[in-house]
Design an enzyme around this catalytic site. Structure first.
Site, PDB file in Angstrom:
ATOM      1  N   MET A  82     -46.658   0.768  20.726  1.00  0.00           N
ATOM      2  CA  MET A  82     -46.572  -0.037  21.943  1.00  0.00           C
ATOM      3  C   MET A  82     -46.926   0.822  23.147  1.00  0.00           C
ATOM      4  O   MET A  82     -46.317   1.875  23.371  1.00  0.00           O
ATOM      5  CB  MET A  82     -45.158  -0.607  22.101  1.00  0.00           C
ATOM      6  CG  MET A  82     -44.963  -1.868  21.289  1.00  0.00           C
ATOM      7  SD  MET A  82     -43.453  -2.738  21.758  1.00  0.00           S
ATOM      8  CE  MET A  82     -42.252  -1.666  21.032  1.00  0.00           C
ATOM      9  N   ALA A  83     -47.890   0.330  23.909  1.00  0.00           N
ATOM     10  CA  ALA A  83     -48.357   1.050  25.089  1.00  0.00           C
ATOM     11  C   ALA A  83     -47.192   1.302  26.042  1.00  0.00           C
ATOM     12  O   ALA A  83     -46.400   0.402  26.328  1.00  0.00           O
ATOM     13  CB  ALA A  83     -49.432   0.225  25.789  1.00  0.00           C
ATOM     14  N   CYS A 122     -54.735  -7.253  21.540  1.00  0.00           N
ATOM     15  CA  CYS A 122     -54.394  -7.204  22.963  1.00  0.00           C
ATOM     16  C   CYS A 122     -54.878  -8.470  23.688  1.00  0.00           C
ATOM     17  O   CYS A 122     -56.041  -8.839  23.583  1.00  0.00           O
ATOM     18  CB  CYS A 122     -55.019  -5.963  23.594  1.00  0.00           C
ATOM     19  SG  CYS A 122     -54.456  -5.745  25.270  1.00  0.00           S
ATOM     20  N   ASN A 145     -45.749  -9.759  11.892  1.00  0.00           N
ATOM     21  CA  ASN A 145     -45.274  -9.347  13.219  1.00  0.00           C
ATOM     22  C   ASN A 145     -44.991 -10.566  14.100  1.00  0.00           C
ATOM     23  O   ASN A 145     -45.748 -11.528  14.096  1.00  0.00           O
ATOM     24  CB  ASN A 145     -46.346  -8.442  13.870  1.00  0.00           C
ATOM     25  CG  ASN A 145     -46.007  -8.079  15.306  1.00  0.00           C
ATOM     26  OD1 ASN A 145     -46.839  -8.269  16.190  1.00  0.00           O
ATOM     27  ND2 ASN A 145     -44.832  -7.576  15.554  1.00  0.00           N
ATOM     28  N   ASP A 195     -41.336 -11.669  16.736  1.00  0.00           N
ATOM     29  CA  ASP A 195     -39.954 -12.145  16.812  1.00  0.00           C
ATOM     30  C   ASP A 195     -39.015 -11.543  15.773  1.00  0.00           C
ATOM     31  O   ASP A 195     -38.173 -12.247  15.222  1.00  0.00           O
ATOM     32  CB  ASP A 195     -39.895 -13.676  16.713  1.00  0.00           C
ATOM     33  CG  ASP A 195     -40.669 -14.345  17.847  1.00  0.00           C
ATOM     34  OD1 ASP A 195     -41.018 -13.652  18.826  1.00  0.00           O
ATOM     35  OD2 ASP A 195     -40.918 -15.561  17.759  1.00  0.00           O
ATOM     36  N   ARG A 218     -41.079  -5.789  20.336  1.00  0.00           N
ATOM     37  CA  ARG A 218     -40.091  -5.760  21.416  1.00  0.00           C
ATOM     38  C   ARG A 218     -38.663  -5.549  20.936  1.00  0.00           C
ATOM     39  O   ARG A 218     -37.812  -5.097  21.704  1.00  0.00           O
ATOM     40  CB  ARG A 218     -40.195  -7.069  22.217  1.00  0.00           C
ATOM     41  CG  ARG A 218     -41.516  -7.215  22.958  1.00  0.00           C
ATOM     42  CD  ARG A 218     -41.727  -8.645  23.415  1.00  0.00           C
ATOM     43  NE  ARG A 218     -41.858  -9.560  22.278  1.00  0.00           N
ATOM     44  CZ  ARG A 218     -41.906 -10.876  22.367  1.00  0.00           C
ATOM     45  NH1 ARG A 218     -41.821 -11.445  23.546  1.00  0.00           N
ATOM     46  NH2 ARG A 218     -42.040 -11.634  21.283  1.00  0.00           N
TER      47      ARG A 218
HETATM   48  C1  LIG Z   1     -44.749  -3.218  26.286  1.00  0.00           C
HETATM   49  C2  LIG Z   1     -45.562  -3.629  25.088  1.00  0.00           C
HETATM   50  C3  LIG Z   1     -46.649  -2.868  24.711  1.00  0.00           C
HETATM   51  C4  LIG Z   1     -47.397  -3.226  23.593  1.00  0.00           C
HETATM   52  N1  LIG Z   1     -48.429  -2.437  23.214  1.00  0.00           N
HETATM   53  C5  LIG Z   1     -49.102  -2.722  22.063  1.00  0.00           C
HETATM   54  C6  LIG Z   1     -50.147  -1.885  21.615  1.00  0.00           C
HETATM   55  O1  LIG Z   1     -50.506  -0.891  22.237  1.00  0.00           O
HETATM   56  N2  LIG Z   1     -50.768  -2.234  20.461  1.00  0.00           N
HETATM   57  C7  LIG Z   1     -50.418  -3.338  19.738  1.00  0.00           C
HETATM   58  O2  LIG Z   1     -50.990  -3.593  18.692  1.00  0.00           O
HETATM   59  N3  LIG Z   1     -49.458  -4.154  20.168  1.00  0.00           N
HETATM   60  C8  LIG Z   1     -48.791  -3.868  21.301  1.00  0.00           C
HETATM   61  N4  LIG Z   1     -47.796  -4.703  21.736  1.00  0.00           N
HETATM   62  C9  LIG Z   1     -47.493  -5.926  20.962  1.00  0.00           C
HETATM   63  C10 LIG Z   1     -46.431  -5.679  19.893  1.00  0.00           C
HETATM   64  O3  LIG Z   1     -46.854  -4.676  19.014  1.00  0.00           O
HETATM   65  C11 LIG Z   1     -46.198  -6.953  19.092  1.00  0.00           C
HETATM   66  O4  LIG Z   1     -47.383  -7.317  18.454  1.00  0.00           O
HETATM   67  C12 LIG Z   1     -45.744  -8.132  19.945  1.00  0.00           C
HETATM   68  O5  LIG Z   1     -44.814  -7.727  20.925  1.00  0.00           O
HETATM   69  C13 LIG Z   1     -45.121  -9.222  19.058  1.00  0.00           C
HETATM   70  O6  LIG Z   1     -44.075  -8.695  18.294  1.00  0.00           O
HETATM   71  P1  LIG Z   1     -42.547  -8.887  18.757  1.00  0.00           P
HETATM   72  O7  LIG Z   1     -42.325 -10.375  18.883  1.00  0.00           O
HETATM   73  O8  LIG Z   1     -41.763  -8.235  17.644  1.00  0.00           O
HETATM   74  O9  LIG Z   1     -42.408  -8.186  20.055  1.00  0.00           O
HETATM   75  C14 LIG Z   1     -47.060  -4.388  22.869  1.00  0.00           C
HETATM   76  C15 LIG Z   1     -45.981  -5.177  23.276  1.00  0.00           C
HETATM   77  C16 LIG Z   1     -45.235  -4.815  24.363  1.00  0.00           C
HETATM   78  C17 LIG Z   1     -44.069  -5.678  24.761  1.00  0.00           C
END
Ligand SMILES: Cc1cc2nc3c(=O)[nH]c(=O)nc-3n(C[C@H](O)[C@H](O)[C@H](O)COP(=O)(O)O)c2cc1C
Length: 360
Positions: free
Chosen positions: A1-2, A90, A193, A195, A218
């Protein structure tokens, strides 16, 4: 995550998983291919690994097969990485405007060429390449099934699917049925991936979709111990960590200390600030104290502030299972290159940015 999974945070999360006898793949923040190939300073500075990081895993962003191939080669030779993931998820306008991220799999040929280029460059180093993507651009322009098939044909070792379209950004609920459909559609492992807030969600996703593994986003913000719970859950144990505020404070101190180790006190403390509200979410800690922590400049100052927290305050279990981090609303429209959707087969290359850092 960035902006999150730098070497310090990856180490903290891994410490949690291994404390439970488990492990995981802790992926470095997204790196742009062009930035790496052209020796961009910021890009190179992001490629820092912890001494204990025995499996170096990096996510690459790119829209040009040549840059992606060269960047993969650099990662394998100069940075000794063990895994390269390609970002096709992205949703931010700055990226999709160039046809990158989640917009790219729409161009099937270009998508295939990029994956193939990375796979070819990594193959002689025995490094697996995986792909991470979304369902598509919007409901009328889904790409995930084609992306799975093409990635498989191009030699990808696995594909991770975030069950949202790009236009949904982070809003609404992830569609796990699409993940199950991809599992049916391809032979390579699918990682699900979207939630996963608690370890139990990961087990439920595996059961409902048949995925080979899960990707946490997240859910781990301010909760590195989620990886302890995941390790336990996948080992068939019922461990759920509900740390009291004192234990959370200790975790915050460890996080800050690792950041300072890697970045120096000034930058490390600045980086730490964004994590404060995630760690304290749901606890009673007062606004003034939170505010002071979000401006912290040294470890000594942080220690003094952490000492003001009530160590015995129980974990706010009422917040379990609730979304964390950015959510927002769906985008009104997708920003794409002119005529992008007119041709789903295209192989056109948009000039990619060297300084893209926004993630997925
Ligand atoms: C702050 C932030 C940065 C993220 N950066 C990336 C990233 O660099 N590469 C990526 O594949 N996904 C990135 N994501 C997306 C997450 O990897 C994930 O795919 C997305 O949040 C959905 O999953 P979740 O519901 O578990 O959060 C980022 C999400 C957040 C909130």
């Amino acid at each position: 995550m960035a902006g999150i999974t730098n070497a310090a945070y990856r180490r903290l999360c891994k410490e949690q998983a291994t404390a439970q006898g488990g492990d995981g793949l802790f992926v470095c923040e997204m790196i742009t291919s062009r930035g790496l190939v052209e020796g961009d300073e910021t890009t190179r500075r992001m490629l820092v690994f912890d001494d204990l990081e025995d499996v170096r895993s990096v996510q690459l962003y790119g829209t040009d097969p040549v840059y992606v191939g060269k960047a993969t080669e650099i990662l394998c030779t100069e940075y000794a990485v063990s895994h390269v993931d390609l970002n096709f998820g992205c949703p931010v306008p700055k990226v999709t405007r160039k046809g990158g991220g989640a917009a790219l799999p729409w161009k099937r040929k270009l998508f295939g060429a990029i994956v193939e280029s990375a796979v070819d460059a990594a193959a002689c180093h025995d490094v697996p390449v995986t792909v991470k993507t979304r369902k598509g651009i919007d409901d009328d322009h889904l790409t995930f099934l084609d992306a799975g098939r093409i990635a498989q044909e191009a030699g990808a070792a696995a594909i991770a699917l975030h069950g949202r379209t790009a236009i949904q950004a982070y809003s609404g609920e992830a569609d796990w049925d699409s993940i199950a459909r991809l599992v049916e559609h391809v032979d390579i492992p699918v990682l699900g991936n979207g939630d996963l807030w608690e370890a139990a969600d990961a087990l439920r996703m595996v059961e409902q979709t048949g995925v080979a593994g899960v990707v946490v986003g997240r859910g781990c913000l301010g909760r590195p111990w989620l990886f302890r719970d995941l390790a336990a859950a996948f080992a068939g144990e019922q461990v759920a960590t509900y740390p009291r505020l004192g234990e959370v404070a200790a975790m915050m101190r460890r996080h800050a200390e690792l950041l300072v180790e890697h970045m120096g006190e000034d930058r490390g403390c600045k980086e730490f600030r964004k994590h404060v509200s995630w760690y304290l979410k749901g606890f009673r800690a007062g606004g003034e104290l939170r505010h002071a922590m979000a401006l912290v400049t040294s470890l000594a100052e942080l220690d003094a502030l952490l000492a003001e927290l009530d160590p015995g305050e129980p974990f706010p279990v009422s917040g379990l299972g609730a979304p964390r981090g950015r959510q927002g609303s769906p985008r009104k429209r997708m920003v794409l290159p002119e005529g992008w959707l007119d041709d789903a087969q295209g192989g056109a290359v948009e000039r990619e940015d060297a300084d893209e850092t926004s993630g997925g």
